[in-house]
Motif scaffolding. Structure first.
Motif, PDB file in Angstrom:
ATOM      1  N   GLU A 146       0.803  -1.130   0.085  1.00 37.14           N
ATOM      2  CA  GLU A 146      -0.037   0.049   0.085  1.00 37.14           C
ATOM      3  C   GLU A 146       0.776   1.224  -0.034  1.00 37.14           C
ATOM      4  O   GLU A 146       1.256   1.762   0.960  1.00 37.14           O
ATOM      5  CB  GLU A 146      -1.015  -0.094   1.325  1.00 37.14           C
ATOM      6  N   ARG A 147       1.298   1.655  -1.214  1.00 40.43           N
ATOM      7  CA  ARG A 147       2.355   2.785  -1.243  1.00 40.43           C
ATOM      8  C   ARG A 147       1.726   3.995  -0.694  1.00 40.43           C
ATOM      9  O   ARG A 147       0.597   4.214  -1.223  1.00 40.43           O
ATOM     10  CB  ARG A 147       2.682   2.839  -2.683  1.00 40.43           C
ATOM     11  N   PRO A 148       2.577   4.933  -0.264  1.00 40.37           N
ATOM     12  CA  PRO A 148       3.896   4.656   0.333  1.00 40.37           C
ATOM     13  C   PRO A 148       3.696   4.234   2.089  1.00 40.37           C
ATOM     14  O   PRO A 148       4.766   4.423   2.485  1.00 40.37           O
ATOM     15  CB  PRO A 148       4.503   6.107   0.360  1.00 40.37           C
ATOM     16  N   ALA A 149       2.514   3.800   2.451  1.00 42.59           N
ATOM     17  CA  ALA A 149       2.453   3.990   3.817  1.00 42.59           C
ATOM     18  C   ALA A 149       2.532   2.422   4.426  1.00 42.59           C
ATOM     19  O   ALA A 149       2.893   2.149   5.644  1.00 42.59           O
ATOM     20  CB  ALA A 149       1.022   4.371   4.206  1.00 42.59           C
ATOM     21  N   ARG A 150       2.374   1.156   3.902  1.00 46.73           N
ATOM     22  CA  ARG A 150       2.486  -0.038   4.479  1.00 46.73           C
ATOM     23  C   ARG A 150       2.828  -1.012   3.519  1.00 46.73           C
ATOM     24  O   ARG A 150       2.264  -1.070   2.255  1.00 46.73           O
ATOM     25  CB  ARG A 150       0.950  -0.347   5.018  1.00 46.73           C
ATOM     26  N   VAL A 151       3.697  -2.008   3.980  1.00 46.43           N
ATOM     27  CA  VAL A 151       3.747  -3.366   3.308  1.00 46.43           C
ATOM     28  C   VAL A 151       3.618  -4.263   4.464  1.00 46.43           C
ATOM     29  O   VAL A 151       4.235  -4.217   5.562  1.00 46.43           O
ATOM     30  CB  VAL A 151       5.313  -3.491   3.014  1.00 46.43           C
ATOM     31  N   ALA A 152       2.727  -5.431   4.125  1.00 42.48           N
ATOM     32  CA  ALA A 152       2.330  -6.344   4.936  1.00 42.48           C
ATOM     33  C   ALA A 152       2.471  -7.731   4.328  1.00 42.48           C
ATOM     34  O   ALA A 152       2.522  -7.871   3.006  1.00 42.48           O
ATOM     35  CB  ALA A 152       0.930  -6.407   5.514  1.00 42.48           C
TER      36      ALA A 152
END
Length: 147
Positions: free
Chosen positions: A68-74
């Motif tokens: 979820e650019r640029p706020a989250r990588v899960a």
């Protein structure tokens, strides 16, 4: 292992740090223990296969990545040797031109048949006590141009 959270501040803009986090193919260049990393074909999803050398054991696992650019990588575990659970995320926020990164991970090691519990405990300890801090330090150094 219970869920572990650690926050770090990186002297790099959020967009640049995000780009580093999602450049999985380059992880073997700077993430301690990662010997190979490749993106796998998966319909409608991004799967990444990792080979991790813990010294006591080399393990292979596949994670489903949600970006979820640029706020989250899960991520969550698709398959893996020695793993029952591998979930986690990077939560990224702007901190005045720097990046505030909250790294969360929950890994549970499975006990394969005929493997002593002491070996499983050592692998789990290696992941939490040694590998996690080294990984965060490596991402910070790489993003700040020190690695």
């Amino acid at each position: 292992m219970a869920e572990v959270k650690k926050e770090i501040v990186i002297d790099a803009p959020v967009e640049r740090f995000y780009d580093l986090v999602v450049d999985y193919a380059r992880y073997p260049e700077f993430v301690p223990g990662i010997k190979a990393c490749r993106i796998l074909a998966a319909p409608g999803e991004k799967h990444v296969e990792y080979q991790l050398d813990l010294g006591v054991k080399r393990i292979r696992y596949v994670l489903r990545m949600i970006e979820e650019r640029p706020a989250r990588v899960a991520w969550s575990l698709v398959s893996g040797e020695w793993m029952k659970v591998s979930n986690g995320s990077w939560a990224l926020a702007d901190a005045g031109g720097r990046t505030r990164a909250l790294y969360t991970v929950d890994i549970q090691i499975a006990r394969p048949p005929l493997v002593p519990q002491a070996v499983v405990d050592r692998v789990s300890d290696e992941l939490t006590r040694i590998q996690l801090p080294k990984t965060l330090d490596a991402f910070k150094a790489r993003a700040e141009g020190r690695a």
